[in-house]
Enzyme design. Sequence first.
Site, short mmCIF file in Angstrom:
data_model
loop_
_atom_site.label_atom_id
_atom_site.label_comp_id
_atom_site.label_asym_id
_atom_site.label_seq_id
_atom_site.Cartn_x
_atom_site.Cartn_y
_atom_site.Cartn_z
N TYR A 105 1.12 0.02 39.36
CA TYR A 105 1.78 0.06 40.64
C TYR A 105 2.82 -1.14 40.80
CZ TYR A 105 -1.13 -3.71 42.02
OH TYR A 105 -1.89 -5.00 42.17
N CYS A 106 3.44 -0.93 41.97
CA CYS A 106 4.58 -1.92 42.45
C CYS A 106 4.40 -1.92 43.79
CB CYS A 106 5.89 -1.55 41.93
SG CYS A 106 6.64 -0.25 42.44
N ARG A 107 5.72 -2.15 44.60
CA ARG A 107 5.61 -2.35 45.96
C ARG A 107 5.66 -1.00 46.54
NH1 ARG A 107 9.51 -2.09 49.71
NH2 ARG A 107 11.19 -2.20 48.02
#
Length: 148
Positions: A105-107
């Site tokens: 995941y990221c932002r």
Amino acid sequence: MHTRRFASVTVAALVALTGTACTASEPAAGGRATASAEASRAYGATLNAAEFAVSLDRPGVIVLDVRTPAEYAAGHLEGAVLADINGDFEAAVAGLDRGAPYAVYCRSGSRSAAAIEAMKQLGFGDAWHLGGGIGAWQAAGEDVVTGG
């Protein structure tokens, strides 16, 4: 954390009973879920927050946060390994098990999609990512921890 585990178990039970999962963007037809749980296991699959939460219960899954160290410190999933996609990503993942399953995941979902593609090129065989990133995770009421 107990709330997330309860929700994960509940969703997992529904998936096991119906053989399907429902994404936030796919309305259930006639009360039945429309997205296949099996499809969410394809390499590079984009999962919604509920599906991603269930995926964290898979045996041996490694949670990979591909944001910056500052973003990670501001709030990340419990137990997540930091591997900044904008840094020396190849070095950051060099010691990781290429045979393990990875929940990435990221932002917002863009960097995690790029990370999964890079991981595929590096020989990783099982990875998926969180559509909408940590923002979608938090909007779904899931927990994050702070600090480095």
